[in-house]
Structures are given as C-alpha cells and as structure tokens.
Scaffold this motif. Structure first.
Motif, PDB file in Angstrom:
ATOM      1  N   PRO A 166      -1.881  -1.715  -1.884  1.00 38.12           N
ATOM      2  CA  PRO A 166      -2.818  -0.594  -1.758  1.00 38.12           C
ATOM      3  C   PRO A 166      -4.034  -0.972  -0.912  1.00 38.12           C
ATOM      4  O   PRO A 166      -4.189  -2.126  -0.516  1.00 38.12           O
ATOM      5  CB  PRO A 166      -3.240  -0.370  -3.208  1.00 38.12           C
ATOM      6  CG  PRO A 166      -3.266  -1.749  -3.779  1.00 38.12           C
ATOM      7  CD  PRO A 166      -2.177  -2.522  -3.086  1.00 38.12           C
ATOM      8  N   TRP A 176      -1.428 -11.800  -4.292  1.00 34.63           N
ATOM      9  CA  TRP A 176      -0.803 -11.862  -5.618  1.00 34.63           C
ATOM     10  C   TRP A 176       0.684 -12.172  -5.467  1.00 34.63           C
ATOM     11  O   TRP A 176       1.316 -12.632  -6.409  1.00 34.63           O
ATOM     12  CB  TRP A 176      -0.891 -10.513  -6.320  1.00 34.63           C
ATOM     13  CG  TRP A 176      -2.167 -10.214  -7.018  1.00 34.63           C
ATOM     14  CD1 TRP A 176      -3.245 -11.026  -7.198  1.00 34.63           C
ATOM     15  CD2 TRP A 176      -2.488  -8.978  -7.667  1.00 34.63           C
ATOM     16  NE1 TRP A 176      -4.216 -10.365  -7.902  1.00 34.63           N
ATOM     17  CE2 TRP A 176      -3.776  -9.118  -8.202  1.00 34.63           C
ATOM     18  CE3 TRP A 176      -1.817  -7.771  -7.834  1.00 34.63           C
ATOM     19  CZ2 TRP A 176      -4.409  -8.087  -8.906  1.00 34.63           C
ATOM     20  CZ3 TRP A 176      -2.441  -6.754  -8.532  1.00 34.63           C
ATOM     21  CH2 TRP A 176      -3.726  -6.907  -9.062  1.00 34.63           C
ATOM     22  N   SER A 193      -1.478  -1.661   3.071  1.00 38.36           N
ATOM     23  CA  SER A 193      -1.950  -0.276   3.178  1.00 38.36           C
ATOM     24  C   SER A 193      -2.258   0.046   4.633  1.00 38.36           C
ATOM     25  O   SER A 193      -2.898  -0.747   5.334  1.00 38.36           O
ATOM     26  CB  SER A 193      -3.207  -0.082   2.336  1.00 38.36           C
ATOM     27  OG  SER A 193      -3.750   1.201   2.612  1.00 38.36           O
ATOM     28  N   GLU A 194      -1.846   1.215   5.047  1.00 37.53           N
ATOM     29  CA  GLU A 194      -2.123   1.650   6.425  1.00 37.53           C
ATOM     30  C   GLU A 194      -3.596   1.989   6.613  1.00 37.53           C
ATOM     31  O   GLU A 194      -4.065   2.165   7.719  1.00 37.53           O
ATOM     32  CB  GLU A 194      -1.239   2.848   6.789  1.00 37.53           C
ATOM     33  CG  GLU A 194      -1.477   4.135   6.006  1.00 37.53           C
ATOM     34  CD  GLU A 194      -0.769   4.159   4.640  1.00 37.53           C
ATOM     35  OE1 GLU A 194      -0.434   3.074   4.107  1.00 37.53           O
ATOM     36  OE2 GLU A 194      -0.574   5.268   4.106  1.00 37.53           O
ATOM     37  N   GLY A 223       2.642   0.251   8.520  1.00 38.20           N
ATOM     38  CA  GLY A 223       3.238   1.579   8.412  1.00 38.20           C
ATOM     39  C   GLY A 223       2.907   2.239   7.111  1.00 38.20           C
ATOM     40  O   GLY A 223       2.035   1.782   6.362  1.00 38.20           O
ATOM     41  N   VAL A 243       1.955  -2.231  -5.654  1.00 34.85           N
ATOM     42  CA  VAL A 243       0.697  -1.875  -6.331  1.00 34.85           C
ATOM     43  C   VAL A 243       0.151  -0.625  -5.663  1.00 34.85           C
ATOM     44  O   VAL A 243       0.051  -0.568  -4.423  1.00 34.85           O
ATOM     45  CB  VAL A 243      -0.354  -3.004  -6.237  1.00 34.85           C
ATOM     46  CG1 VAL A 243      -1.615  -2.626  -7.027  1.00 34.85           C
ATOM     47  CG2 VAL A 243       0.198  -4.327  -6.754  1.00 34.85           C
ATOM     48  N   TYR A 251       7.815   6.397  -8.058  1.00 30.73           N
ATOM     49  CA  TYR A 251       8.745   6.691  -6.961  1.00 30.73           C
ATOM     50  C   TYR A 251       9.376   5.396  -6.443  1.00 30.73           C
ATOM     51  O   TYR A 251      10.600   5.286  -6.299  1.00 30.73           O
ATOM     52  CB  TYR A 251       7.969   7.419  -5.851  1.00 30.73           C
ATOM     53  CG  TYR A 251       8.727   7.554  -4.564  1.00 30.73           C
ATOM     54  CD1 TYR A 251       9.741   8.505  -4.437  1.00 30.73           C
ATOM     55  CD2 TYR A 251       8.447   6.734  -3.472  1.00 30.73           C
ATOM     56  CE1 TYR A 251      10.453   8.619  -3.251  1.00 30.73           C
ATOM     57  CE2 TYR A 251       9.146   6.844  -2.290  1.00 30.73           C
ATOM     58  CZ  TYR A 251      10.151   7.791  -2.187  1.00 30.73           C
ATOM     59  OH  TYR A 251      10.865   7.891  -1.012  1.00 30.73           O
ATOM     60  N   GLY A 267       0.632   0.447 -11.355  1.00 31.26           N
ATOM     61  CA  GLY A 267       0.142   1.780 -11.012  1.00 31.26           C
ATOM     62  C   GLY A 267      -1.337   1.974 -11.285  1.00 31.26           C
ATOM     63  O   GLY A 267      -2.116   1.021 -11.317  1.00 31.26           O
TER      64      GLY A 267
HETATM   65  P1  NAD Z   1      -1.094   4.485  -2.864  1.00 34.63           P
HETATM   66  O1  NAD Z   1      -0.090   4.661  -3.936  1.00 34.63           O
HETATM   67  O2  NAD Z   1      -1.552   5.684  -2.120  1.00 34.63           O
HETATM   68  O3  NAD Z   1      -0.533   3.477  -1.741  1.00 34.63           O
HETATM   69  C1  NAD Z   1      -0.028   2.208  -2.076  1.00 34.63           C
HETATM   70  C2  NAD Z   1       1.041   1.828  -1.060  1.00 34.63           C
HETATM   71  O4  NAD Z   1       2.129   2.748  -1.165  1.00 34.63           O
HETATM   72  C3  NAD Z   1       0.560   1.882   0.385  1.00 34.63           C
HETATM   73  O5  NAD Z   1       1.058   0.758   1.062  1.00 34.63           O
HETATM   74  C4  NAD Z   1       1.126   3.194   0.916  1.00 34.63           C
HETATM   75  O6  NAD Z   1       1.465   3.123   2.283  1.00 34.63           O
HETATM   76  C5  NAD Z   1       2.383   3.385   0.076  1.00 34.63           C
HETATM   77  N1  NAD Z   1       2.663   4.786  -0.226  1.00 34.63           N
HETATM   78  C6  NAD Z   1       1.778   5.719  -0.655  1.00 34.63           C
HETATM   79  N2  NAD Z   1       2.401   6.888  -0.893  1.00 34.63           N
HETATM   80  C7  NAD Z   1       3.708   6.707  -0.622  1.00 34.63           C
HETATM   81  C8  NAD Z   1       4.869   7.542  -0.672  1.00 34.63           C
HETATM   82  N3  NAD Z   1       4.800   8.812  -1.073  1.00 34.63           N
HETATM   83  N4  NAD Z   1       6.042   7.019  -0.304  1.00 34.63           N
HETATM   84  C9  NAD Z   1       6.143   5.734   0.090  1.00 34.63           C
HETATM   85  N5  NAD Z   1       5.072   4.897   0.168  1.00 34.63           N
HETATM   86  C10 NAD Z   1       3.871   5.363  -0.190  1.00 34.63           C
HETATM   87  O7  NAD Z   1      -2.327   3.699  -3.507  1.00 34.63           O
HETATM   88  P2  NAD Z   1      -3.767   3.464  -2.863  1.00 34.63           P
HETATM   89  O8  NAD Z   1      -4.513   4.753  -2.875  1.00 34.63           O
HETATM   90  O9  NAD Z   1      -3.659   2.690  -1.599  1.00 34.63           O
HETATM   91  O10 NAD Z   1      -4.403   2.468  -3.940  1.00 34.63           O
HETATM   92  C11 NAD Z   1      -5.139   2.899  -5.037  1.00 34.63           C
HETATM   93  C12 NAD Z   1      -4.293   2.947  -6.288  1.00 34.63           C
HETATM   94  O11 NAD Z   1      -3.780   1.652  -6.576  1.00 34.63           O
HETATM   95  C13 NAD Z   1      -5.061   3.357  -7.522  1.00 34.63           C
HETATM   96  O12 NAD Z   1      -4.273   4.249  -8.275  1.00 34.63           O
HETATM   97  C14 NAD Z   1      -5.274   2.046  -8.264  1.00 34.63           C
HETATM   98  O13 NAD Z   1      -5.453   2.176  -9.648  1.00 34.63           O
HETATM   99  C15 NAD Z   1      -3.999   1.353  -7.948  1.00 34.63           C
HETATM  100  N6  NAD Z   1      -4.140  -0.075  -8.137  1.00 34.63           N
HETATM  101  C16 NAD Z   1      -3.551  -0.615  -9.238  1.00 34.63           C
HETATM  102  C17 NAD Z   1      -3.693  -1.967  -9.486  1.00 34.63           C
HETATM  103  C18 NAD Z   1      -3.087  -2.567 -10.722  1.00 34.63           C
HETATM  104  O14 NAD Z   1      -3.187  -3.770 -10.895  1.00 34.63           O
HETATM  105  N7  NAD Z   1      -2.463  -1.786 -11.577  1.00 34.63           N
HETATM  106  C19 NAD Z   1      -4.422  -2.775  -8.606  1.00 34.63           C
HETATM  107  C20 NAD Z   1      -5.003  -2.181  -7.491  1.00 34.63           C
HETATM  108  C21 NAD Z   1      -4.845  -0.823  -7.257  1.00 34.63           C
END
Ligand code: NAD
Length: 511
Positions: A166, A176, A193-194, A223, A243, A251, A267
């Motif tokens: 993320p 990690w 993360s993009e 990407g 993460v 998903y 999550g």
């Molecule tokens: P995000 O889910 O939007 O994106 C995370 C990754 O998934 C990125 O690399 C993104 O490109 C990819 N992605 C996003 N949507 C997608 C989809 N529909 N299909 C395929 N790939 C997809 O998360 P974010 O906004 O970058 O990060 C914040 C979130 O991460 C918060 O919910 C936070 O709580 C969580 N987080 C959790 C922990 C933990 O230890 N549980 C740690 C850090 C962050």
C-alpha cells in the motif's frame, strides 16, 4: 471549535517537475514496460509531479515472474549462510542510505521526516530479523520412530513469491516481505503502490548494487490493478503477500487462493483506544494524539475511536485534555520539522475524509474539533478533527477513515468499553491507557485484536514478532514478520528413512 494552528497554506505546484517515466526492475535490468498507460506521482505537500508511473500489463508481469523463476534454481541452491550474508549486506546498504530513503518517503508519501526515519528503521529491522535464517530454518528429526526408521522434516522455499503493497508505508511494508522471502531461498516480485513508488524503486536500486544478491532474485513491477491481477493468476507465482484495504485484501486473497497460491492479506483497521480515568494524563494525551493524527491518521495502527471511560466528570476531563492537545498540533508539510500533522496522500483523499465527517454531522454527530479545510483548492492538508457521533452504529465509528479524525464513544466501565471495541468488524489493534495492572490484564484477555498497546499509542510489534490483525483486518493464517514469515515463505518436506543392513542388525539401533 476550529484548529488555529495551521500556518502557511501549502504552495500548490501542479507543474510537471520531471518527465521521468519509471521503469520496472527485471532480471537485474531497469526496463521500459510494454504497458502504455501511466499515472502522475505527486508530492502530497505541493502537488508537484515527481515522476510518471507506468501501469504494467500482463506481459510486463510475465517478464518479471519469468526472470524470478529463472533465478530460483541457483538461488535456492545457494548455501544458507551465503544467503544470510547477502542479507547482512542488504542491511548495511539500507542503513548507509537510510536518510535518503526517509527523505524519499516524505517527498512521495507526505509523512513527516521523523516519522519517515522511524519507518525506514523499522524496515531495516525486518532485514535484521531475516538475517536469523540459519537458525530459523533448521528442521526437525525424530530418530527411531520404528525399528531402524527415522523421520526428518526440512523446510524448503516455495519458488516465486510476490508482494503487493500500500501507499502508507512505502519503505517499511516492502521490507516486511523482501528480506524473509529471499533469505528463505525464494525469488521475489514487488508491486508497490502506484501512488508513491519512488522509495521501492530506490530500494531495488540498492539491492542491485549488492553482488551477493544475483540478478532476478528481486524484481519490481510498477502498476495497479492489471499488474495485480496478473500476479494473482500467473502460474509461476507460488505465494502472494498483500497489504492494503480490506476490500482489496479479500479480493486478492480469493483470487490468489482460487489460483492455488498461498496468501497472507493484511487489510484495513478501525482501532480503539480505551481511556481509563486512572491513566497517566500526559502519556495518554501524547499517545492518543500521535496515534490518531500522526501521518494524518494514515496508518493501519492509528487509533481512530477513543472510548472514554468513567463517570460524566471523568469523561469530560479526558475529552478536554485531548481537545486541548489536538488544538496545539501543527499542520503542514512533512519536510517542515515543526509539522505534527502531515498532508493526506492527495487532495482527493482529503475531500473523501471531509465528506465522511460531513456525513456524520448530517446524521447528528457533535463536532468537537474541526480541522476541515474544505473546497477543491485546499490541497491535501486537514487538521485534527474530533467528532462524537450520535448513533453507535454511525459509519464514522464503524468504517476506516484513514484521515486525521478521532471519533468519540463513552463507556461507564472497562467491561462496557471492551464490548464496544469488540463490536467492530475489524481487529487490527487496540490500545488501553491505564495505571491499573488488573485493567490491563482484563483488556488483554478480552479484546479481539491482533496487536495491543498498553500505554502505547501505536502498538507496532518489532520485526521479531508477527504483525497482523484479526477479524476483517486479515485474511490468511501466517502473519507478516517474525517466525510466521519464515513459515509463510517455506513448505515442509518430511522424509521417513529406513537403512536396511544386509549384515545382522547391531544391538540397539535396529532392535
Ligand atoms: P489499497 O487496497 O488501495 O492498495 C493496496 C495495493 O493493492 C496497491 O498496490 C494497489 O495498486 C492494489 N490495488 C488496489 N485496488 C486494487 C484492485 N481493485 N485490484 C487489484 N489491485 C488493487 O490500499 P492503500 O489505500 O494503498 O493502503 C491503505 C490501506 O492499507 C488501509 O486500509 C490500511 O489500513 C491498510 N494497511 C494495513 C496494514 C496492516 O498491517 N493491516 C498496514 C498498512 C496499511
């Protein structure tokens, strides 16, 4: 009540600061992805474009995975001590460049430099923990399970493993996974993360300078969704670490599992503080404020619901302390040493968070402290905001906000507070502030969350312990970091042996 502490409005600069298009790191080379689409990478403090990130296609992912698969046979055959020493070299390389990495985190993600330094240090600690591979990978032997029969268990790497990370910890979260994955003999593909890919790019550049880590062992694909989908379904990918938000985690976990891969998916969160009336007040205020408003609330360990415990007067006293402390926080750019509360990752993120606050107010919530900037021109900054929803089921109390917003609940006693905290569908972290050992023990026993803080606002376990939540905050079995990481990246092979001897059995061994 509105936050007065805001200083100079951020300088908006939407100019194209650089035309650099990032590349993918594949088989030890920086290559141009075939995927033609790209996004701007912006500095959250100024909105300046820092680079353009390509949205890699399935073909780009295939190149990276194929390079990783090609490097795997030699890497898994590399002696474990040699791999451990490669990790020592990685640790030294990251440490020597830690200030540059921290500055990149601030530039690209927006958090304060101090916070970014802490993040990089945490990432380096994961490398240090992974250096223990020679001890952690030792198997098990049970001699003489039957006459002349022994059983041994060895742990072997999986093959190609991917991590999808993320935006909020662009240095720490890739770290990690990368160190444990390669220490155990796997080859690794990172999809950062993009939104802030510059730190991961630099980490991979540093990896590339380490002779002991051969080309193809670590790869990076820039990407977004298409790249992720391709990793989740690629036949040569054996495991996926993820993460991000809970919806994405679910998903990712279901698609990868369906494709037969091992998955750990961390999550989102909605972490509660339980604020007991006997808490040491200064430590409580400092702990709550740094957790709720540090990194503008964009941490999975951020406390975002404060359950204020006690009678009416005690609750009011706690609340008044929190508000007074929050009013004194400085909002500004992460690179400014005076800043306590950095910008959100983008103006869109701020508008989304302000919209959630407005929704709660429409539903009758009380506005205790208003840090909203409002309007499209206000950049990504938002001040500390404290809201007391009218309805215990309000979205502001239930859903992750990922902004500098603290929601208030009240409880007469600890049992009621634990019940409120456990009513969340999330279970990442929970924190108690108290001076009572008995309260702490009841909290530890009763709370449903993976990571607890006792008089600690951000309860981030060090790398030698597993990191993940419970309930909707995690999908999978083995957590990130610690012993779980060694287990996640290896599989057991159990060998049952008998060595029949043509000679008459000697006394003891074969009897
Ligand atoms: P995000 O889910 O939007 O994106 C995370 C990754 O998934 C990125 O690399 C993104 O490109 C990819 N992605 C996003 N949507 C997608 C989809 N529909 N299909 C395929 N790939 C997809 O998360 P974010 O906004 O970058 O990060 C914040 C979130 O991460 C918060 O919910 C936070 O709580 C969580 N987080 C959790 C922990 C933990 O230890 N549980 C740690 C850090 C962050």
């Amino acid at each position: 009540m509105s936050v007065q502490a805001h200083t100079v409005p951020p300088t908006r600069d939407s100019s194209n600061g650089t035309s650099e298009r990032l590349r993918n790191y594949v088989g030890g080379e920086w290559i141009e992805p075939a995927g033609g689409e790209e996004l701007d990478v912006r500095n959250p403090a100024t909105d300046q474009i820092l680079a353009r990130v390509p949205l890699s296609s399935a073909e780009d992912v295939d190149r990276a995975v194929t390079a990783a698969a090609a490097a795997f046979p030699a890497w898994r055959a590399t002696p474990v001590l040699t791999r451990a020493r490669a990790l020592f070299a990685l640790r030294e390389k990251l440490d020597a460049n830690r200030e540059e990495l921290a500055q990149l985190v601030t530039l690209d993600m927006g958090k304060t430099l101090d916070d970014a330094r802490g993040e990089v240090r945490r990432g380096i600690e994961s490398v240090e923990a992974a250096c223990a591979i020679s001890g952690e990978l030792k198997g098990e032997v049970l001699e003489q399970v039957a006459g002349g029969v022994d059983v041994e268990m060895v742990r072997q790497p999986l093959g190609v493993v991917a991590a999808i990370t993320p935006f909020n910890f662009p240095a720490m979260i890739p770290l990690w996974f990368l160190p444990y994955a390669i220490a155990t003999g796997n080859c690794f593909v990172l999809k950062p993360s993009e939104r802030d890919p510059l730190t991961a790019r630099r980490i991979c550049e540093l990896v590339g300078e380490i002779e002991a880590i051969p080309a193809g062992v670590v790869n990076l694909v820039n990407g977004a969704h298409e790249a992720v989908d391709s990793l989740l379904t690629h036949p040569l990918v054996d495991a996926v670490s993820f993460v991000g938000q809970t919806t994405t985690a679910r998903y990712v976990a279901s698609r990868a599992t369906e494709a037969g891969k091992r998955v750990q998916a961390l999550g989102g969160a909605k972490n509660a503080f339980v604020l007991m009336p006997d808490a040491e007040p200064d430590a409580m205020v400092a702990g709550v404020l740094s957790s709720a408003f540090g990194a503008a609330g964009q941490r999975c360990l951020a406390g975002s619901v404060a359950i204020v415990v006690g009678d009416d007067a005690e609750q009011e006293a706690t609340l008044a302390r929190l508000v007074a402390g929050a009013e004194g926080l400085q909002v500004g750019a992460g690179a400014d040493p005076a800043t306590d509360v950095c910008p959100l990752v983008s103006p869109e993120a701020r508008i989304r968070v302000e919209g959630m606050v407005a929704g709660a107010l429409d539903r009758g919530a009380g506005l205790v402290l208003d840090g909203r900037r409002e309007g499209g021109e206000a950049g990504a900054e938002m001040g500390p905001t404290i809201v007391e929803p009218a309805d215990p089921a309000d979205e502001l109390l239930r859903e992750e906000i990922f902004g500098p917003v603290l929601a208030i609940r009240r409880a007469p006693d600890l049992d009621a507070a634990i019940e409120i905290a456990n009513s969340s569908r999330f279970g990442n972290a929970a924190m108690i502030f108290t001076s009572s050992g008995a309260s702490m023990r009841a909290f530890r026993f009763g709370i449903e969350a993976g990571m607890l803080g006792v008089n600690v606002g951000v309860a981030a376990p060090i790398a030698w312990f597993p990191f993940a939540g419970w309930k909707d905050s995690f999908v999978g079995d083995l957590h990130a970091n610690g012993r779980d990481a060694f287990a996640f990246y290896t599989r057991a092979k159990v060998v049952t042996s008998r060595w029949p001897s043509p000679a008459p059995a000697t006394a003891g061994a074969a009897s």
